[in-house]
Design an enzyme around this catalytic site. Structure first.
Site, mmCIF file in Angstrom:
data_model
loop_
_atom_site.group_PDB
_atom_site.id
_atom_site.type_symbol
_atom_site.label_atom_id
_atom_site.label_comp_id
_atom_site.label_asym_id
_atom_site.label_seq_id
_atom_site.Cartn_x
_atom_site.Cartn_y
_atom_site.Cartn_z
ATOM 1 N N LYS A 160 6.404 90.275 132.204
ATOM 2 C CA LYS A 160 7.124 89.501 131.181
ATOM 3 C C LYS A 160 8.473 90.144 130.914
ATOM 4 C CE LYS A 160 6.384 87.331 126.670
ATOM 5 N NZ LYS A 160 5.332 86.765 125.803
ATOM 6 N N GLU B 186 -1.793 83.331 129.956
ATOM 7 C CA GLU B 186 -1.258 84.678 129.701
ATOM 8 C C GLU B 186 -2.391 85.636 129.304
ATOM 9 O OE1 GLU B 186 1.515 84.441 126.476
ATOM 10 O OE2 GLU B 186 2.268 86.485 126.723
ATOM 11 N N LYS C 32 3.209 72.318 115.667
ATOM 12 C CA LYS C 32 3.768 73.101 116.774
ATOM 13 C C LYS C 32 3.627 72.380 118.117
ATOM 14 C CE LYS C 32 3.607 77.843 118.653
ATOM 15 N NZ LYS C 32 2.791 79.075 118.660
#
Lengths: 526, 526
Positions: free
Chosen positions: B108, B41, B176
């Site tokens: 997006k 990204e 995470k």
């Protein structure tokens, strides 16, 4: 219908203290035989609370605070701003209380993408009316709605209302007040309804709320304006009011805002006194004037910290300023301390005397002032201005040391305007301070203009680049030399790391206070 | 279909430098005879760019960068992340480029309320497919979608896709990674489609991106995992891959992340070398190990800054550590400098020797280290840990001085775990440093436990209060003494002002790095 506008100055999180202010305002409203008393947004909690909203201690205190008001059984309509906690949701709410009942709760339903980031905390409510005295009152929480351009979704809601109430806690920046009055006037005129706007007052951390609550006629005329930068509990009756004009935002407005910001920062932190390093320059002189105004002469200490490069003139100017202000003045020379460092750092040979030694002197001053702060319970006020902070023309842990940057949001050219305003009646700031060329006095004969373009050129370039996001090309087309513009942009881009560690800045001039400039810590564009 | 996963480490804003990395990856993909090369990204710009998005210089560079790629006329499908600027809107986009054409741009379309605040910058796009090699590829930008609980709006979109591509730049925090792999596996399994996940790698300021791009089978099995904390350009063919297992997050993972964070912070800032004040304690010892690993022994300097209260043992431990690491070691005593301050501050009488003098010693150390930093172009690394930062057990401008808090996100108890990990094969950190009671050595016989509860009690209370938002009552019910819990909460609430001025902290342990604790600067709840 009589309406009491309760423009109070809450301390964030201090529910007990805020409750007392709220109760006093209700008693005043009762003695005025008012029908409704209206408080600002989240007034029981204080605004902005940020993550305190997620704190269980606060949740319990708010719920107790609302209960206490119910128990007091006040025979008047109370519109009280407080969060409402429901399972995992929090609402930014107005509690409509009368006697021992919550008649209705209206939750904030319109959010803008605001810099306080309310959307991260609050869930959405739905529009509803207050029916008081046979009037349908439309209610907006916050001034998000006023500043948005599209009101079409709320056309019917606005039309059905007999009166619009805007309950807000909206921080101040220079120019915003006028804009707000215009927007509300347009709204009122467009829908042909009276609008009442209630705002918080006070300094809360970096943010300053000006109060100045409003009543606007159906024609968009100003009917009432609350005190600016002061608490104000006033009962008004719309039918008895006549058009008036607003106080307007001049340089005195800016000055008063800074004074309130300093006073509330220090007092709400539980302190009384401030210490300021007085270099003999204009920035520290202005901060001393603001602090004296905010705290009283007995609570301000000025300290001159001369080095071998400090001129006798600088010490004398600082002393004269202190005498004019009636504040305590001390002199602590830094030369011996400076040499003791050099002895350890250069056991043999001569010191090089470049930026490392310059910064060291500034940091010795920071240490001495912090020592006084720690020992004698003074809050250290830093004195850097916005032109310096943006170009990185400052020493971390040195002149940036302190609990608050008082004029960190003010460009140097505006610092001069404020200083002239202070001197409007008599010479508080010695004329010599205003007249001499700015200098950090960290090496022989140093002048700011050795490192920076003159402020009359620097400040417009900074405003164009930082505040208005203009490109190098566009700024050159404004008439500035490409080389100078490029140098200024480079200074801004290369000093982000300093701005990450400077003290909190009283925000009063710039539009977007909390997120004005969020940059990556490490990046490369120049 | 062969897919090249281009897991690169961009510098934010350095379009020219990032272009070179992108070109190299494309050439690798071409030599692998790949069908598609996929970048992370916003890879051309680097992530997160924050307000750089609003900068005209960046806008122009991005547009030129995209043009340059088109001019290269690469005979391969390129999926490149870059912003798209249109009038007053900005999109977070993937450019599908082949040869000299942009075949399609997908913007997006799904944003969570993320701490980076993307919603403040980007406008929404609409879902669309990439049709490559007779396959319909569904594309999500960012991992917002994976971490959201509600996928119902995109049911049809997911169903119609033959393959799901997630192009992300998602920063790391402890725990995470596992959560991400689980979520993607669930997604893949639920819709019975293969999923490819491409992530950014590298330290960008406070944030660390672990890379570790993924390919997941229709059954939710892990088929491919990119390198962790390293750049990795790999060409895969889904039909040739077999289930494998993930590397897992142990203490080494945390350590490697911190090493990458320090390396990229210093190198991307244009520096090579780091200086660390070595107290003889465990925090600075661990930071020295991390810095040596990140920069090489020739680029790290350890400095012992003994006062009259520093034990001989502390100096020896610091020296031994430096020898073990092979780094340069210096000793600069601070006593004479300290006395030179006291002489100016107490011209007559004895010094009081309370917190003011304690802080002064710490600040003298800060000044000396900053002097070395300024003179010799070392980046000063601060060595405070999270337990200290949360309780305010630190001296502003003293031990908090520096460009980066390396372990500021790590609780003291985890600092010990990391130190033991460093020593797993041989004694790098002298055993005595691990064994002795923590002390700031700012007064005779001082121990951390004079001011704080033992870390084995303090850390769980801090985690409960700060990380989990538990109330005093709930923490007491966990089995801690009310008096201790109350003291800890008070320390946290009263030290917010310090956290406003500490250096940026490498975020690696905590869940919500940028907005973890946003509190009002001045408030009152205790």
């Amino acid at each position: 219908m009589k309406i009491t506008i309760a423009q109070i100055n809450p301390i964030i999180g201090d529910i007990e203290g805020n409750f007392i202010k709220i109760k006093d305002a209700i008693l005043k409203a009762l003695s005025d035989k008012s029908d409704i008393v209206v408080f600002s947004e989240l007034s029981l909690l204080g605004y902005p609370p940020f993550d305190l909203l997620k704190n269980n201690i606060i949740k319990n205190k708010i719920e107790e605070g609302v209960k206490r008001i119910l128990q007091e059984n006040f025979p008047i309509n109370i519109l009280l701003g407080a969060p409402y906690f429901e399972d995992n949701r929090i609402y930014n709410s107005i509690y409509w209380i009368k006697e021992n009942k919550i008649i209705k709760r209206i939750d904030k339903f319109y959010f803008s993408n605001d810099p306080i980031g309310q959307g991260n905390y609050f869930s959405y409510g739905t529009p509803d009316f207050l029916e008081i005295d046979n009037k349908k009152i439309g209610l907006f929480i916050g001034d998000d709605f006023i500043f948005s351009s599209d009101h079409s979704n709320y056309k019917d809601y606005l039309k059905t209302s007999d009166l619009i109430l805007i309950i807000s806690s909206s921080f101040y920046y220079f120019g915003k007040r006028q804009e707000r009055i215009e927007k509300i006037s347009q709204l009122a005129k467009g829908i042909e309804k009276e609008v009442i706007y209630v705002n918080q007052v006070g300094g809360n951390g970096e943010l300053i709320f000006e109060g100045g609550s409003l009543a606007i006629s159906k024609k968009g005329e100003l009917l009432f304006e609350g005190e600016i930068f002061k608490e104000d509990i006033k009962t008004i009756d719309l039918k008895n009011l006549y058009p008036t004009s607003s106080k307007g935002e001049d340089i005195s407005f800016l000055y008063d805002g800074l004074v309130l910001g300093v006073r509330d920062f220090i007092k709400k932190s539980g302190f009384q006194k401030a210490v300021i390093g007085l270099s003999g320059g204009i920035d520290s002189a202005l901060v001393a004037c603001i602090a004296r105004e905010a705290l009283g002469e007995e609570n301000v200490l000025g300290v001159s910290l001369p080095s071998i490069y400090t001129s006798r003139e600088s010490i004398e100017d600082a002393e004269k300023l202190s005498k004019n202000l009636g504040i305590e003045f001390r002199i602590i020379p830094i030369s011996d301390i400076f040499y003791s460092y050099l002895k350890e750092l250069n056991p043999s040979g001569n010191p090089i005397m470049d930026v490392a030694e310059e910064n060291l002197q500034s940091r010795i001053r920071g240490n001495l002032l912090m020592f006084i702060s720690n020992r004698e319970e003074y809050i250290l006020l830093a004195t850097g201005n916005r032109s310096e902070a943006l170009t990185g023309y400052c020493t971390l842990y040195g002149d940036t040391a302190g609990a608050l940057e008082v004029i960190g949001d003010i460009y140097k050219t505006t610092v001069y305007e404020l200083a002239n305003y202070v001197n409007k009646n008599n010479e508080i700031i010695p004329q010599n301070i205003l007249a001499k060329a700015p200098s950090a006095e960290l090496r022989p004969g140093q002048k700011d203009e050795d490192s920076l373009p003159p402020y009359s050129i620097l400040d417009p370039i900074l405003k164009a680049y930082v505040d208005e996001n203009k490109s190098l090309e566009e700024i050159v087309q404004m008439g500035y030399k490409r080389e100078i513009v490029k140098t200024v942009i480079e200074k801004v881009e290369r000093s982000e790391y300093k701005r990450r560690q400077i003290p909190p800045v009283l925000r009063i001039r710039s539009k977007n206070p909390l997120k004005e400039r969020i940059f990556p810590l490490v990046y490369k564009i120049i």
